[in-house]
Design an enzyme around this catalytic site. Structure first.
Site, PDB file in Angstrom:
ATOM      1  N   LYS A  51      58.456  15.990  18.134  1.00 57.21           N
ATOM      2  CA  LYS A  51      58.228  16.210  19.572  1.00 57.21           C
ATOM      3  C   LYS A  51      58.814  15.109  20.435  1.00 57.21           C
ATOM      4  CE  LYS A  51      54.816  19.157  21.214  1.00 57.21           C
ATOM      5  NZ  LYS A  51      53.515  19.413  21.796  1.00 57.21           N
ATOM      6  N   LYS A 175      45.240  24.300  38.815  1.00 56.24           N
ATOM      7  CA  LYS A 175      46.069  23.346  39.553  1.00 56.24           C
ATOM      8  C   LYS A 175      45.435  22.997  40.911  1.00 56.24           C
ATOM      9  CE  LYS A 175      49.361  21.826  38.268  1.00 56.24           C
ATOM     10  NZ  LYS A 175      49.464  20.623  37.379  1.00 56.24           N
TER      11      LYS A 175
HETATM   12  P1  NAP Z   1      54.850  21.678  29.482  1.00 58.38           P
HETATM   13  O1  NAP Z   1      56.242  21.504  28.996  1.00 58.38           O
HETATM   14  O2  NAP Z   1      53.980  22.650  28.759  1.00 58.38           O
HETATM   15  O3  NAP Z   1      54.160  20.254  29.564  1.00 58.38           O
HETATM   16  C1  NAP Z   1      52.771  20.094  29.626  1.00 58.38           C
HETATM   17  C2  NAP Z   1      52.429  18.718  29.128  1.00 58.38           C
HETATM   18  O4  NAP Z   1      51.020  18.521  29.243  1.00 58.38           O
HETATM   19  C3  NAP Z   1      52.795  18.498  27.652  1.00 58.38           C
HETATM   20  O5  NAP Z   1      53.370  17.235  27.515  1.00 58.38           O
HETATM   21  C4  NAP Z   1      51.445  18.539  26.960  1.00 58.38           C
HETATM   22  O6  NAP Z   1      51.372  17.712  25.803  1.00 58.38           O
HETATM   23  C5  NAP Z   1      50.558  17.957  28.034  1.00 58.38           C
HETATM   24  N1  NAP Z   1      49.159  18.291  27.779  1.00 58.38           N
HETATM   25  C6  NAP Z   1      48.588  19.514  27.777  1.00 58.38           C
HETATM   26  N2  NAP Z   1      47.279  19.403  27.457  1.00 58.38           N
HETATM   27  C7  NAP Z   1      47.040  18.077  27.237  1.00 58.38           C
HETATM   28  C8  NAP Z   1      45.895  17.313  26.866  1.00 58.38           C
HETATM   29  N3  NAP Z   1      44.701  17.885  26.644  1.00 58.38           N
HETATM   30  N4  NAP Z   1      46.016  15.966  26.755  1.00 58.38           N
HETATM   31  C9  NAP Z   1      47.218  15.357  26.978  1.00 58.38           C
HETATM   32  N5  NAP Z   1      48.335  16.030  27.315  1.00 58.38           N
HETATM   33  C10 NAP Z   1      48.238  17.369  27.444  1.00 58.38           C
HETATM   34  O7  NAP Z   1      54.830  22.171  31.008  1.00 58.38           O
HETATM   35  P2  NAP Z   1      55.686  21.708  32.265  1.00 58.38           P
HETATM   36  O8  NAP Z   1      56.262  22.942  32.846  1.00 58.38           O
HETATM   37  O9  NAP Z   1      56.551  20.554  31.962  1.00 58.38           O
HETATM   38  O10 NAP Z   1      54.504  21.231  33.216  1.00 58.38           O
HETATM   39  C11 NAP Z   1      54.352  19.862  33.583  1.00 58.38           C
HETATM   40  C12 NAP Z   1      53.587  19.804  34.870  1.00 58.38           C
HETATM   41  O11 NAP Z   1      54.298  20.495  35.894  1.00 58.38           O
HETATM   42  C13 NAP Z   1      52.204  20.474  34.781  1.00 58.38           C
HETATM   43  O12 NAP Z   1      51.309  19.709  35.540  1.00 58.38           O
HETATM   44  C14 NAP Z   1      52.457  21.829  35.429  1.00 58.38           C
HETATM   45  O13 NAP Z   1      51.277  22.384  35.956  1.00 58.38           O
HETATM   46  C15 NAP Z   1      53.425  21.424  36.528  1.00 58.38           C
HETATM   47  N6  NAP Z   1      54.228  22.511  37.076  1.00 58.38           N
HETATM   48  C16 NAP Z   1      55.071  23.228  36.262  1.00 58.38           C
HETATM   49  C17 NAP Z   1      55.822  24.270  36.818  1.00 58.38           C
HETATM   50  C18 NAP Z   1      56.770  25.102  35.999  1.00 58.38           C
HETATM   51  O14 NAP Z   1      57.244  26.131  36.475  1.00 58.38           O
HETATM   52  N7  NAP Z   1      57.108  24.688  34.764  1.00 58.38           N
HETATM   53  C19 NAP Z   1      55.722  24.559  38.192  1.00 58.38           C
HETATM   54  C20 NAP Z   1      54.860  23.784  38.990  1.00 58.38           C
HETATM   55  C21 NAP Z   1      54.121  22.762  38.422  1.00 58.38           C
HETATM   56  P3  NAP Z   1      51.636  18.259  24.313  1.00 58.38           P
HETATM   57  O15 NAP Z   1      53.123  18.178  24.100  1.00 58.38           O
HETATM   58  O16 NAP Z   1      50.868  17.338  23.439  1.00 58.38           O
HETATM   59  O17 NAP Z   1      51.130  19.681  24.279  1.00 58.38           O
END
Ligand code: NAP
Length: 359
Positions: A51, A175
């Site tokens: 990872k 969120k």
């Molecule tokens: P992602 O790739 O799924 O990343 C989520 C991250 O959160 C991963 O590193 C995951 O770690 C971590 N995580 C989840 N549960 C956790 C826990 N219990 N303890 C510690 N870490 C934890 O998603 P992303 O799209 O990059 O999202 C990142 C941020 O952007 C989030 O806050 C999301 O709500 C926000 N966001 C995303 C979008 C979009 O369209 N992608 C749009 C608006 C906002 P692991 O690797 O260990 O699972």
């Protein structure tokens, strides 16, 4: 003040990034390493070398460096070590999944309690001066119908989601709850400033293509025939992951940055994304060729995909959503690239990695 002036205020600092393995965090860490910062990467499992491989590859080529720390959103105090000596905290970690069985346990608790955990730690860490929380545009509105009901020409940083709940749009609810918690905690201290980054739906190539983010699930579904008989006309705001990273940098380093920042390149829709893919990649994939009528998707949607509940469909299909991105351009200096570039480059990455395969 624009982000292109960043060299004037970006002397190397220690920056904690939670959720460092994530899609959004990947590009943020790349930008931080390019500028020579020391990234304290908080991850659930630092022993999972697979990872972290994409971050290790970045570190090998760029001036900054990374130290990994084990931390979990739900373990109180677990960010203490990662945050020690950091001036800046970027809290990106939050589960982004639309397919959950227990929304409280799988979404709301990690989002809200996790935000509390990280921000309360920031209060106990005397070096912290700026906390950037990755919120979302879904903390600004719940359903696209809310935009129409607002009677406004655009939704802006002044708006809040008031319609999502544990049973309706639970990710959006998680969120919203998390961001409200962040502002509540920020008001209890004056050691650091909170800035939130509220991206629209994020697309574009990942530093690692093996992300768990829903952004990748959606793109894969467009290629695997899930929507081959038609795609619902959902309006969405879209933004490239690289601009989301730039927005985090601006929020973290521009002294005057404050409040919330909506980060959205274009007011688009699912059919428009499908059209870009058809234009670029022809008939090699079973991309949707038509818009599925609202009445039909309302009937069969829940059978195609459990996240398409009748209420979600009723309150979103056929409604546009318009996001005001002017604050991000004016105060963070964001330059948004065209949607075609974002969508095409992301899909090409999925092809190159063999994640989607032509039929
Ligand atoms: P992602 O790739 O799924 O990343 C989520 C991250 O959160 C991963 O590193 C995951 O770690 C971590 N995580 C989840 N549960 C956790 C826990 N219990 N303890 C510690 N870490 C934890 O998603 P992303 O799209 O990059 O999202 C990142 C941020 O952007 C989030 O806050 C999301 O709500 C926000 N966001 C995303 C979008 C979009 O369209 N992608 C749009 C608006 C906002 P692991 O690797 O260990 O699972």
């Amino acid at each position: 003040m624009v982000i292109s002036n960043r060299s004037t205020f970006m002397s190397p600092r220690q920056v904690m990034v939670s959720g460092a393995t994530g899609y959004v965090a990947g590009w943020l860490i790349k930008r931080l390493l390019e500028a020579g910062h020391h990234v304290h990467a908080a991850v659930r499992d630092p022993a999972n070398k697979q990872k972290l491989a994409h971050l290790e590859a970045l570190q090998a080529d760029l001036p900054g460096n990374i130290t990994y720390f084990a931390a979990d959103l739900l373990v109180e105090g677990s960010y203490a070590e990662a945050m020690a000596d950091c001036e800046i905290v970027c809290h990106t970690a939050s589960p982004f999944s639309l397919r959950v069985k227990d929304a409280q346990r799988e979404l709301v608790d990690p989002a809200k309690l996790g935000t509390r955990n990280v921000l309360e730690q920031a209060k106990r860490t005397s070096s912290v001066r700026r906390v950037v929380v990755t919120s979302s545009y879904v903390a600004v509105f719940g359903d696209n119908a809310d935009f129409l009901a607002s009677g406004k020409p655009f939704l802006s940083e002044d708006d809040w989601n008031t319609t999502s709940s544990l049973t309706h749009q639970p990710y959006s609810f998680s969120k919203t709850e998390a961001e409200r918690e962040a502002w509540k905690i920020a008001q209890t201290q004056d050691q650091w400033r909170l800035v939130t980054v509220n991206p629209a739906f994020v697309m574009g190539p990942g530093i690692s293509p093996y992300a768990t983010s829903e952004s990748f699930n959606f793109m894969t579904q467009l290629a695997d025939g899930t929507f081959k008989s038609g795609i619902p006309n959902f309006g969405v705001g879209l933004v490239d992951v690289r601009e989301v990273a730039d927005a985090h940098l601006g929020a973290a380093f521009i002294p005057e940055a404050e409040g919330r920042y909506l980060i959205s390149a274009e007011n688009s829709s699912f059919p428009e994304i499908a059209q870009i893919l058809r234009d670029q990649f022809g008939d090699d994939f079973p991309f949707p060729k038509r818009i599925i009528p609202k009445a039909l998707i309302w009937l069969i949607g829940p059978l195609i995909d459990k996240t398409l509940s009748r209420r979600v469909l009723a309150r979103n299909v056929g409604y546009p959503v318009k996001i005001d991105n002017r604050k991000s351009i004016r105060e963070l200096g964001i330059t948004y690239r065209p949607l075609e570039e974002t969508v095409t480059q992301m899909f090409q990455q999925l092809i190159d990695e063999g994640i989607v395969v032509p039929s």
